[in-house]
Design a protein around this motif. Structure first.
Motif, PDB file in Angstrom:
ATOM      1  N   GLY A 186       0.812  -1.204   0.000  1.00  0.00           N
ATOM      2  CA  GLY A 186       0.000   0.000   0.000  1.00  0.00           C
ATOM      3  C   GLY A 186       0.848   1.258   0.000  1.00  0.00           C
ATOM      4  O   GLY A 186       2.089   1.208   0.064  1.00  0.00           O
ATOM      5  N   THR A 187       0.201   2.402  -0.065  1.00  0.00           N
ATOM      6  CA  THR A 187       0.929   3.671  -0.061  1.00  0.00           C
ATOM      7  C   THR A 187       1.598   3.926   1.286  1.00  0.00           C
ATOM      8  O   THR A 187       2.615   4.614   1.352  1.00  0.00           O
ATOM      9  CB  THR A 187      -0.044   4.822  -0.375  1.00  0.00           C
ATOM     10  OG1 THR A 187      -1.131   4.791   0.560  1.00  0.00           O
ATOM     11  CG2 THR A 187      -0.583   4.693  -1.791  1.00  0.00           C
ATOM     12  N   ASN A 188       1.048   3.370   2.329  1.00  0.00           N
ATOM     13  CA  ASN A 188       1.603   3.585   3.666  1.00  0.00           C
ATOM     14  C   ASN A 188       2.287   2.343   4.223  1.00  0.00           C
ATOM     15  O   ASN A 188       2.490   2.243   5.440  1.00  0.00           O
ATOM     16  CB  ASN A 188       0.486   4.032   4.622  1.00  0.00           C
ATOM     17  CG  ASN A 188      -0.127   5.359   4.214  1.00  0.00           C
ATOM     18  OD1 ASN A 188       0.579   6.250   3.743  1.00  0.00           O
ATOM     19  ND2 ASN A 188      -1.435   5.488   4.371  1.00  0.00           N
ATOM     20  N   GLY A 189       2.612   1.389   3.370  1.00  0.00           N
ATOM     21  CA  GLY A 189       3.291   0.189   3.835  1.00  0.00           C
ATOM     22  C   GLY A 189       2.555  -1.065   3.414  1.00  0.00           C
ATOM     23  O   GLY A 189       1.665  -1.054   2.557  1.00  0.00           O
ATOM     24  N   VAL A 190       2.938  -2.175   4.029  1.00  0.00           N
ATOM     25  CA  VAL A 190       2.382  -3.481   3.686  1.00  0.00           C
ATOM     26  C   VAL A 190       1.016  -3.651   4.334  1.00  0.00           C
ATOM     27  O   VAL A 190       0.802  -3.245   5.488  1.00  0.00           O
ATOM     28  CB  VAL A 190       3.341  -4.597   4.126  1.00  0.00           C
ATOM     29  CG1 VAL A 190       2.746  -5.964   3.819  1.00  0.00           C
ATOM     30  CG2 VAL A 190       4.693  -4.448   3.440  1.00  0.00           C
ATOM     31  N   GLN A 191       0.109  -4.267   3.582  1.00  0.00           N
ATOM     32  CA  GLN A 191      -1.207  -4.604   4.103  1.00  0.00           C
ATOM     33  C   GLN A 191      -1.400  -6.120   4.029  1.00  0.00           C
ATOM     34  O   GLN A 191      -1.013  -6.747   3.040  1.00  0.00           O
ATOM     35  CB  GLN A 191      -2.310  -3.902   3.318  1.00  0.00           C
ATOM     36  CG  GLN A 191      -2.316  -2.394   3.484  1.00  0.00           C
ATOM     37  CD  GLN A 191      -3.499  -1.741   2.784  1.00  0.00           C
ATOM     38  OE1 GLN A 191      -4.231  -2.402   2.051  1.00  0.00           O
ATOM     39  NE2 GLN A 191      -3.690  -0.453   3.013  1.00  0.00           N
ATOM     40  N   ILE A 192      -1.985  -6.671   5.087  1.00  0.00           N
ATOM     41  CA  ILE A 192      -2.298  -8.102   5.139  1.00  0.00           C
ATOM     42  C   ILE A 192      -3.804  -8.238   5.247  1.00  0.00           C
ATOM     43  O   ILE A 192      -4.406  -7.749   6.211  1.00  0.00           O
ATOM     44  CB  ILE A 192      -1.604  -8.791   6.323  1.00  0.00           C
ATOM     45  CG1 ILE A 192      -0.099  -8.575   6.269  1.00  0.00           C
ATOM     46  CG2 ILE A 192      -1.924 -10.278   6.330  1.00  0.00           C
ATOM     47  CD1 ILE A 192       0.643  -9.176   7.442  1.00  0.00           C
ATOM     48  N   ASP A 193      -4.398  -8.853   4.262  1.00  0.00           N
ATOM     49  CA  ASP A 193      -5.858  -8.996   4.207  1.00  0.00           C
ATOM     50  C   ASP A 193      -6.561  -7.640   4.353  1.00  0.00           C
ATOM     51  O   ASP A 193      -7.602  -7.517   4.987  1.00  0.00           O
ATOM     52  CB  ASP A 193      -6.359  -9.957   5.293  1.00  0.00           C
ATOM     53  CG  ASP A 193      -5.906 -11.386   5.033  1.00  0.00           C
ATOM     54  OD1 ASP A 193      -5.606 -11.700   3.869  1.00  0.00           O
ATOM     55  OD2 ASP A 193      -5.845 -12.171   5.994  1.00  0.00           O
ATOM     56  N   GLY A 194      -5.942  -6.608   3.783  1.00  0.00           N
ATOM     57  CA  GLY A 194      -6.525  -5.280   3.834  1.00  0.00           C
ATOM     58  C   GLY A 194      -6.208  -4.496   5.097  1.00  0.00           C
ATOM     59  O   GLY A 194      -6.599  -3.327   5.202  1.00  0.00           O
ATOM     60  N   HIS A 195      -5.497  -5.101   6.064  1.00  0.00           N
ATOM     61  CA  HIS A 195      -5.145  -4.421   7.315  1.00  0.00           C
ATOM     62  C   HIS A 195      -3.695  -3.948   7.237  1.00  0.00           C
ATOM     63  O   HIS A 195      -2.793  -4.732   6.918  1.00  0.00           O
ATOM     64  CB  HIS A 195      -5.314  -5.352   8.513  1.00  0.00           C
ATOM     65  CG  HIS A 195      -6.697  -5.896   8.677  1.00  0.00           C
ATOM     66  ND1 HIS A 195      -7.738  -5.165   9.209  1.00  0.00           N
ATOM     67  CD2 HIS A 195      -7.220  -7.112   8.344  1.00  0.00           C
ATOM     68  CE1 HIS A 195      -8.840  -5.899   9.219  1.00  0.00           C
ATOM     69  NE2 HIS A 195      -8.547  -7.086   8.704  1.00  0.00           N
ATOM     70  N   LYS A 196      -3.481  -2.685   7.519  1.00  0.00           N
ATOM     71  CA  LYS A 196      -2.128  -2.149   7.495  1.00  0.00           C
ATOM     72  C   LYS A 196      -1.342  -2.686   8.688  1.00  0.00           C
ATOM     73  O   LYS A 196      -1.819  -2.682   9.827  1.00  0.00           O
ATOM     74  CB  LYS A 196      -2.159  -0.621   7.546  1.00  0.00           C
ATOM     75  CG  LYS A 196      -0.769   0.020   7.497  1.00  0.00           C
ATOM     76  CD  LYS A 196      -0.868   1.528   7.571  1.00  0.00           C
ATOM     77  CE  LYS A 196       0.518   2.157   7.528  1.00  0.00           C
ATOM     78  NZ  LYS A 196       1.390   1.708   8.629  1.00  0.00           N
ATOM     79  N   VAL A 197      -0.142  -3.162   8.425  1.00  0.00           N
ATOM     80  CA  VAL A 197       0.749  -3.635   9.481  1.00  0.00           C
ATOM     81  C   VAL A 197       2.051  -2.839   9.380  1.00  0.00           C
ATOM     82  O   VAL A 197       2.523  -2.526   8.295  1.00  0.00           O
ATOM     83  CB  VAL A 197       1.025  -5.149   9.362  1.00  0.00           C
ATOM     84  CG1 VAL A 197      -0.222  -5.939   9.657  1.00  0.00           C
ATOM     85  CG2 VAL A 197       1.560  -5.504   7.988  1.00  0.00           C
ATOM     86  N   SER A 198       2.592  -2.506  10.526  1.00  0.00           N
ATOM     87  CA  SER A 198       3.816  -1.713  10.571  1.00  0.00           C
ATOM     88  C   SER A 198       4.953  -2.572  11.099  1.00  0.00           C
ATOM     89  O   SER A 198       4.749  -3.506  11.876  1.00  0.00           O
ATOM     90  CB  SER A 198       3.619  -0.488  11.475  1.00  0.00           C
ATOM     91  OG  SER A 198       2.525   0.311  11.027  1.00  0.00           O
ATOM     92  N   GLN A 199       6.161  -2.248  10.675  1.00  0.00           N
ATOM     93  CA  GLN A 199       7.331  -2.939  11.199  1.00  0.00           C
ATOM     94  C   GLN A 199       7.677  -2.379  12.575  1.00  0.00           C
ATOM     95  O   GLN A 199       7.379  -1.221  12.860  1.00  0.00           O
ATOM     96  CB  GLN A 199       8.488  -2.822  10.208  1.00  0.00           C
ATOM     97  CG  GLN A 199       9.022  -1.430   9.997  1.00  0.00           C
ATOM     98  CD  GLN A 199      10.203  -1.126  10.899  1.00  0.00           C
ATOM     99  OE1 GLN A 199      10.809  -2.014  11.490  1.00  0.00           O
ATOM    100  NE2 GLN A 199      10.525   0.151  11.035  1.00  0.00           N
ATOM    101  N   PRO A 200       8.215  -3.205  13.438  1.00  0.00           N
ATOM    102  CA  PRO A 200       8.692  -4.563  13.161  1.00  0.00           C
ATOM    103  C   PRO A 200       7.543  -5.554  12.975  1.00  0.00           C
ATOM    104  O   PRO A 200       6.533  -5.488  13.669  1.00  0.00           O
ATOM    105  CB  PRO A 200       9.506  -4.918  14.407  1.00  0.00           C
ATOM    106  CG  PRO A 200       8.919  -4.070  15.496  1.00  0.00           C
ATOM    107  CD  PRO A 200       8.494  -2.791  14.833  1.00  0.00           C
ATOM    108  N   TYR A 201       7.738  -6.469  12.006  1.00  0.00           N
ATOM    109  CA  TYR A 201       6.736  -7.492  11.732  1.00  0.00           C
ATOM    110  C   TYR A 201       7.007  -8.687  12.652  1.00  0.00           C
ATOM    111  O   TYR A 201       8.073  -9.301  12.591  1.00  0.00           O
ATOM    112  CB  TYR A 201       6.797  -7.918  10.275  1.00  0.00           C
ATOM    113  CG  TYR A 201       6.704  -6.762   9.303  1.00  0.00           C
ATOM    114  CD1 TYR A 201       5.518  -6.074   9.123  1.00  0.00           C
ATOM    115  CD2 TYR A 201       7.823  -6.351   8.582  1.00  0.00           C
ATOM    116  CE1 TYR A 201       5.420  -5.020   8.243  1.00  0.00           C
ATOM    117  CE2 TYR A 201       7.740  -5.287   7.691  1.00  0.00           C
ATOM    118  CZ  TYR A 201       6.546  -4.619   7.527  1.00  0.00           C
ATOM    119  OH  TYR A 201       6.453  -3.554   6.664  1.00  0.00           O
TER     120      TYR A 201
END
Length: 259
Positions: A186-201
């Motif tokens: 996404g524009t603001n980072g990785v999305q999992i199933d449509g939910h934005k997740v931030s690092q650290p993963y």
């Protein structure tokens, strides 16, 4: 018995009747240009295709073995151990299914036994579907990405490697991973199933730690790939991993049981 000889072309004198022609020149004239039949041409073409296929296969085999050719002995032992563990898991699953069948066939109260196994199976499917919490031994994988080099495909490769190593339940940050989980950039980072997740993963993974951790550390595997992207991957074993992020239970709109 008369000897058969090729007739000369109209206006052409036989080679052995042309003055000044030596025996070697007559031999060359008889061999070139070559007179090939259609069958000989087909055989030559087939041999060429066969040789080309063998060359490509040898080249592919050589390329695929290049990554392992430079690996250390302990890395090769680790890879072989992982393959053995995967085969052992399949054998254990086979024996478990055969045991269930035997219990159903020999139980005096087959209805009660079938109900018991059905409930156990429902609980197992709930864990896989992410509708019930789970706990057990496993690992925690923490991926720190200060430079933003880790993208969705890297996380997907990590997930696939964990699944191949026997992971039974996985949670990434606050998202429960199920069979149809997908990753997007996404524009603001990785999305999992449509939910934005931030690092650290943070991957919470339930499974056999002795299988999961080596699978991430094989040469050219997840840890080395993430390090090339200037990220760090810390793996820790634990005898109690809690996966408590849940997915809503969905009822199918059209599909119904045929039983």
């Amino acid at each position: 018995m008369s000897e058969e000889r090729d007739l000369p072309e109209p206006g052409e004198r036989p080679a052995d009747t042309v003055p000044g022609i030596t025996g070697r020149q007559r031999l060359v004239a008889g061999l070139w240009p070559p007179r090939l039949s259609r069958a000989q041409l087909i055989v030559a073409l087939l041999l060429f295709v066969l040789g080309l296929g063998l060359a490509i296969q040898v080249r592919s085999t050589s390329d695929s073995g290049g990554a392992l050719r430079g690996a250390r002995q302990e890395d090769l032992v680790r890879i072989l151990t992982e393959l053995d563990n995967r085969g052992q898991r399949l054998q254990d699953e086979k024996r478990g299914l055969e045991s269930q069948r035997g219990e159903l066939e020999t139980s005096s109260d087959q209805a009660a036994e079938a109900l018991k196994q059905t409930r156990q199976k429902a609980q197992q499917l709930g864990v896989l579907a992410g509708t019930v919490p789970a706990q057990g031994p496993g690992i925690t994988l923490t991926v720190t990405d200060p430079h933003g080099g880790v993208e969705a495909d890297s996380l997907l490769d990590t997930l696939q490697e964990l699944r191949a190593a026997g992971a039974e339940a996985i949670q990434i940050n606050n998202v429960r991973v199920v069979a149809d989980t997908y990753f997007t950039d996404g524009t603001n980072g990785v999305q999992i199933d449509g939910h934005k997740v931030s690092q650290p993963y943070e991957f919470k993974v339930i499974g056999n730690p002795q299988d999961l951790e080596p699978a991430l550390n094989i040469p050219g595997g997840v840890v080395q790939t993430l390090e090339k992207e200037q990220a760090t991957a810390d793996v820790g074993r634990s005898q109690k991993i809690v996966v408590n992020a849940l997915r809503p239970s969905k009822q199918p709109d059209y599909a119904r049981s045929s039983q």
